[in-house]
Design an enzyme around this catalytic site. Structure first.
Site: not given
Ligand code: NAD
Length: 297
Positions: A94, A169, A244
């Protein structure tokens, strides 16, 4: 069988990559966190050594990263320079609409194809393969995007050109934030007026106050047993993530000249709730702020 590169194996990406591997795709995964990468390998993915190396032979590259800055950096620094010509890049994070459009343009300028495909549904839906994807891409690429996302999806909807998935979204989640606050205020008022909350639920759910925040995700514990309100607002959709998305909506409104005063109020209220230390509670817990009962959380 497609060769898929998956970058970003956090709360959401872990289940998504696992579901792709389970569906029989050839998935090479990468995350900066070694524990996350090890978990993906346990789930049937191959381990990539870096984002750049992971995308080299891939037909499809999927990213699931925290925010716009991460997507800009990974796409322009590692994915685009190393992807094979014609590869399809899909970002499911997102992020802001401008970043989504900028990375899509950078990809198409380099002879690649791009889609933004943010999701609705949280970690449980990611694990279960029941996410809703909203896709911004060229019409001609949608069938391939749809096929690539299916093993992770309940539904995949084409929203329009690049950035349209992100626009859908943030608009959807602005409605969600505003409607949840309205429902919470109504429960708090009903209580003060001596109206049984369960009676209010029964009436509003059959009247014009009916909405998803009431009948699927009721913030008052009891009427909807599956709602996070029944488990002290643990899990669900975190307040920090709602905040966010509301911030992204307000930034987009400011840049585009849209008038969104209710969205602005929702952002301010969720910022206050987050600032009070409830960022890790489900966003429906804001009911207790309206009731003056934060000590019960
Ligand atoms: P998270 O922080 O758990 O996971 C993100 C991952 O990206 C981490 O494991 C991190 O190590 C990795 N990362 C960061 N920089 C990197 C790089 N340069 N190279 C490789 N890996 C890298 O976040 P999440 O909860 O999985 O959310 C991910 C996305 O989905 C976000 O944009 C969030 O807004 C969206 N989202 C989350 C949810 C939820 O319920 N968690 C729901 C809908 C949407």
């Amino acid at each position: 069988m497609s060769k898929i590169a998956f970058i970003g194996l956090g709360n959401m990406g872990a289940g998504m990559a696992a579901n792709l591997a389970k569906s029989g795709q050839d998935v090479t995964a990468f995350d900066l966190a070694t524990a996350a990468l090890a978990r993906a390998v346990d789930a049937g993915c191959k381990a990539g050594g870096s984002a750049a190396e992971t995308v080299k032979d891939a037909d499809i590259v999927i990213t699931m990263l925290p925010a716009g800055a991460h997507v800009r950096s990974v796409w322009t620094g590692e994915v685009i320079p190393n992807a094979r010509p014609g590869a399809l890049l899909i970002d499911c994070s997102t992020i802001d609409v401008d970043s989504a459009r900028a990375v899509a343009k950078a990809a198409t300028d380099a002879g690649l194809r791009a889609a933004d495909a943010p999701v609705s549904g949280g970690i449980m839906a990611a694990d279960a393969g029941t996410l809703a994807f909203m896709v911004g891409c060229e019409e001609g690429d949608f069938a391939e995007v749809d096929a690539a996302l299916r093993p992770m999806a309940r539904v995949v909807i084409h929203a329009g050109a690049a950035g349209a998935g992100q626009a859908a979204k943030i608009c959807n989640n602005m409605v969600l934030g505003v409607s949840m606050l309205g429902i919470c205020e109504a429960f708090a008022l009903a209580e003060k007026l001596g109206l049984e909350p369960e009676r209010f639920f029964e009436i509003a759910s059959k009247s014009s106050g009916q909405c998803w925040s009431l009948t699927t995700y009721c913030p008052w514990p009891g009427p909807v047993p599956t709602a996070p309100s029944n488990r002290n607002y643990e899990g669900g959709f975190l307040t920090a993530l709602m905040l966010k998305d509301l911030k992204l909506a307000q930034e987009a409104a400011a840049r585009s000249g849209a008038t969104t005063p209710m969205g602005a109020q929702a952002e301010a209220l969720y910022a206050m709730f987050d600032g009070l230390g409830f960022g890790q509670k489900d966003f429906s817990a804001v009911l207790q702020l309206m009731r003056g009962k934060l000590s019960e959380l």
